[in-house]
Motif scaffolding. Structure first.
Motif, mmCIF file in Angstrom:
data_model
loop_
_atom_site.group_PDB
_atom_site.id
_atom_site.type_symbol
_atom_site.label_atom_id
_atom_site.label_comp_id
_atom_site.label_asym_id
_atom_site.label_seq_id
_atom_site.Cartn_x
_atom_site.Cartn_y
_atom_site.Cartn_z
ATOM 1 N N THR A 429 0.841 -1.192 0.000
ATOM 2 C CA THR A 429 0.000 0.000 0.000
ATOM 3 C C THR A 429 0.877 1.242 0.000
ATOM 4 O OG1 THR A 429 -1.580 1.275 1.333
ATOM 5 C CG2 THR A 429 -0.162 -0.207 2.526
ATOM 6 N N LEU A 430 0.355 2.353 -0.526
ATOM 7 C CA LEU A 430 1.167 3.558 -0.635
ATOM 8 C C LEU A 430 1.284 4.322 0.666
ATOM 9 C CD1 LEU A 430 -0.733 6.404 -1.201
ATOM 10 C CD2 LEU A 430 -1.216 5.090 -3.252
ATOM 11 N N THR A 431 0.478 3.943 1.653
ATOM 12 C CA THR A 431 0.689 4.534 2.974
ATOM 13 C C THR A 431 0.340 3.548 4.072
ATOM 14 O OG1 THR A 431 0.108 6.311 4.512
ATOM 15 C CG2 THR A 431 -1.525 5.804 2.791
ATOM 16 N N GLY A 432 1.334 3.197 4.842
ATOM 17 C CA GLY A 432 1.130 2.260 5.947
ATOM 18 C C GLY A 432 0.532 2.927 7.162
ATOM 19 N N THR B 196 -1.251 -6.396 3.990
ATOM 20 C CA THR B 196 -0.183 -5.901 4.856
ATOM 21 C C THR B 196 -0.693 -5.700 6.282
ATOM 22 O OG1 THR B 196 -0.764 -3.664 4.117
ATOM 23 C CG2 THR B 196 1.048 -4.753 2.992
ATOM 24 N N LYS B 198 -0.231 -3.046 8.138
ATOM 25 C CA LYS B 198 -0.756 -1.684 8.239
ATOM 26 C C LYS B 198 -1.243 -1.216 6.875
ATOM 27 C CE LYS B 198 2.739 0.058 11.535
ATOM 28 N NZ LYS B 198 4.088 0.682 11.509
ATOM 29 N N GLY B 199 -2.063 -0.186 6.869
ATOM 30 C CA GLY B 199 -2.510 0.402 5.612
ATOM 31 C C GLY B 199 -3.621 1.383 5.887
ATOM 32 N N VAL B 200 -3.476 2.625 5.427
ATOM 33 C CA VAL B 200 -4.454 3.663 5.771
ATOM 34 C C VAL B 200 -4.892 4.451 4.538
ATOM 35 C CG1 VAL B 200 -3.776 3.904 8.183
ATOM 36 C CG2 VAL B 200 -2.574 5.234 6.456
ATOM 37 N N THR B 201 -4.920 3.783 3.379
ATOM 38 C CA THR B 201 -5.340 4.477 2.165
ATOM 39 C C THR B 201 -6.871 4.512 2.090
ATOM 40 O OG1 THR B 201 -3.369 3.589 1.076
ATOM 41 C CG2 THR B 201 -5.045 4.572 -0.337
#
Lengths: 475, 475
Positions: A429-432, B196, B198-201
């Protein structure tokens, strides 16, 4: 929702004096139009600055203050930027022309601590570390531990679903939030969630607000979990590796062994060299990568033994293990020096890709390739237990110039684009943990797909039909 | 969204033959209109039955089957009832006249197991226990453990955010789900989440679908976490108390001590008596309450010692501690006999309130008061570590009558109403883990408030604008 940017349009300018007058009439000295305050609202810790100053900032002291400010702004059709401690890394809390910032940083009271139920009820401006400090004597801690925890607020942690160093073992912010109070775009107060361990009545709006970056409403209260501090000795391990690839493979082996370290961090040789230069040490002689592991809880000693063995088997040249708190702190200090070390080199854009843990070594290789192709030096530190990498792009600052005026150059964004594409190719993902904010909007649909973005915009419209809540962020 | 019930209206009847013909034309023998299949779709494990049979059931074998069936139903404007293993306890998966049931129970393949990343990708019909069985040899487990885990499907566990016995230590289903594939009401496939840690998209759509009870779409694939099985000895403790109040207080003391047992169950004297009658034992002589505690992991022995001490200090008359697996199983069997014991008495409505853990004893007192006031016998078993109580209402079944025809009488619902009101007064929720479904719709707004319900209906309309997805459930 249009993809509007935060520039002053004719309507915004026309309205601004009216909205400020009304805010002052209702909220008095809680409203500031002082240059220093407005200037501070332009930025966050990402270094990104909005193109100009917002019209006013409301320093709310209560839920009613927030409701009043939101209602006035809504009446004038003026966009609202919710703001916590301003320590975000994606530009989500930056306020520009034509907007009103509503800051909850002065709503900083811990309202309730209940050890029997292991919860606390806090105002959103409470600093993360302050809550942990308040409950430490009784043996509890607030688990979410972003690197910014000494300066970031719990409301902001929730708004960004902040991560940190302990997530593989203790979870991200979402897991620590039981319920919220949120002021919606029409000024009404919504309560979500519960005080109980379980609860499945209706959709999980608490999770929906967690990580929504101020686009759905303003978090004005949170009911959060407290966690008993792990009992037993804490073991800290520092290990040096001849290559990042070997270090990453060793970290993956530790995860795959089934043990769960509280901390597992990896610094590549460029990071170690920068830390050496900053601290005057010689840790990374010969271009070594550094792995930091910390185990806690009842199985700490056994886990430290397994981790040490896997680090040695993975090719570590030197492995230091200690249960002495002072020695442990010394090893942790290496990791903590990363950001200050970077900042001495220039303006830093900290990136935040997250890949499946087994792909960690590959992602490091991809970053090395991107560095070589673009001619950029990209030191990387990773939360290796999560597969979460922070590549650092350092942008030189002309001596004497205003660091706030630094703009990330196009060629750096081009390299970041390669980075995101590589991360997504590896299943990541582009932001963890940093969020989308302003800086990653352009990649949102690449990861989510158009249909998902369309649905998410639909959700936003349910909560904020006029698009007044933090417009131009995320979507 | 109107509060429609599942009765055949003129339009439904008119459309049904057309939709069935089209389904059969597209999906052949995956479509059933056999009486036994349609009859089975009327109910779930709550005992609630829809007023009649649905028009057809589609036994999907693939995502494409689900998409095809949804598109055909949507074209005809026929409501869809998503269905897993049918083990729910709130009527959410029951299908009635004018609807088509889409069952994913035959989509039961484990698509991928990745030990390095500690994840599995499964079709929704995979039975919960089957996944744990598949990974047990390698030392992993799928954490969510509803009491129904031998018969309930992972898709259904996610759709209801199922709880279970291990939640205080190992979390609820939501914490174990990383990503989903969902067929929406227009037949499109949406992928949410990630592989993953983590991930906050964007907004957390994975959490939004978890617990949405089939009202937003049909879960057709899930990426879930696997957890390493805790190392070390498992200690099991059985303790008998002279009163439920003392037992509940002891459980609260164990939680407040900061230790985290894997299991902590409390059975009141009525439950113990029913189990004794069922098993021919004499455990509860003199009206005793039973507490079952199990500790695991590296700190197991120490935690068992602390728990035992607190049980004795709390007034337990007898405390048995064992690390022998066979003995441990014998103690667990007491708890497991609860539901079969109840079923011998009649038709059982299992309620599901959850209160803050510190209010457990008070909630038991409230239930005793309600039992006395209404003249009903209400045996209660609780997941004491979560504050989650299951009061059992037993409705006598006339000999020779069809158990499926049992209707919960109004006076039992009146008692349940008192129960929910008491739970909410104590800061709790009307459903800890079973969901709202059909049975608790009428109390939804009491807990959430009108504004929240309105927003949640707005979210539903974004995903399902024509209200075809499981109408009449939850909202």
């Amino acid at each position: 929702m249009t993809d509007q940017t935060l520039v002053t349009d004719a309507a915004g300018t026309r309205e601004s004096s009216g909205v400020v007058d009304d805010l002052v009439a209702a909220l008095g000295d809680r409203v500031s139009t002082e240059a220093a305050d407005l200037e501070r609202m332009r930025g966050d810790k990402s270094g990104w600055l909005s193109p100009g100053r917002c019209e006013a900032v409301v320093f709310a002291r209560s839920i009613e203050d927030v409701q009043s400010a939101v209602r006035i702004a809504a009446r004038h059709g003026v966009p609202i930027v919710p703001r916590g401690a301003g320590t975000g890394l994606a530009g989500a809390a930056t306020a520009g022309p034509g907007t009103v910032a509503i800051s909850v940083e002065r709503m900083d009271r811990i309202l309730e601590i209940d050890y029997d139920d292991e919860i606390a009820v806090v105002e959103p401006g409470v600093i993360n570390q302050a809550l942990s400090d308040a409950v430490a004597e009784r043996g509890y801690v607030f688990s979410p531990d972003p690197a910014s925890k000494a300066i970031s607020s719990i409301g902001g942690n929730i708004a960004t679903d902040a991560g940190g160093l302990l997530c593989a073992k203790y979870g991200v912010t979402r897991e620590a939030v039981l319920g919220l109070a949120v002021v919606l775009a029409d000024g009404t107060l919504l309560r979500t969630g519960r005080r109980t361990v379980k609860g499945v009545t209706g959709y999980d709006l608490t999770a929906l607000f967690t990580g929504s970056e101020g686009t759905l409403g303003i978090i004005v209260e949170a009911t959060v979990r407290l966690r008993p501090i792990a009992q037993g000795l804490v073991a800290t391990i520092g290990a040096f590796f001849p290559s990042t690839t070997a270090a990453a493979a060793a970290c993956s082996a530790i995860t795959a062994s089934g043990i769960r370290p509280a901390v597992m961090e990896l610094m590549d040789p460029l990071s170690v060299a920068a830390i050496d230069a900053y601290r005057g040490t010689a840790l990374g002689e010969g271009g070594q990568a550094f792995v930091l592991v910390q185990t806690d809880g009842a199985g700490s000693a056994e886990e430290a033994e397994i981790a040490s063995r896997l680090l040695v088997e993975g090719g570590a040249g030197r492995v230091d293990v200690t249960t002495d708190p002072v020695e442990g702190e010394r090893l942790l200090a290496i990791r903590r020096s990363m950001h200050p070390a970077m900042e001495t080199l220039g303006h830093v854009l900290i990136e935040d890709v997250c890949v499946p843990r087994s792909r960690l070594a590959e992602m490091f290789d991809e970053i090395a390739r991107i560095g070589a192709e673009t001619g950029l030096t990209i030191p990387v530190v990773a939360h290796a237990g999560d597969g979460n990498l922070h590549p650092n792009f350092v942008i030189p600052v002309e001596p004497g110039s205003d660091p706030g005026s630094v703009v990330v150059p196009d060629h750096v964004w081009a390299a970041a684009d390669l980075l995101f594409q590589a991360g997504m190719r590896l299943g990541g993902t582009l932001t963890g943990e940093h969020g989308v904010g302003v800086l990653k909007r352009r990649w949102l649909a690449d990861e989510l797909g158009e249909r998902s973005v369309e649905l998410q915009r639909g959700i936003k419209a349910v909560f904020d039909p006029d698009g007044l809540m933090n417009p131009g962020k995320v979507y």
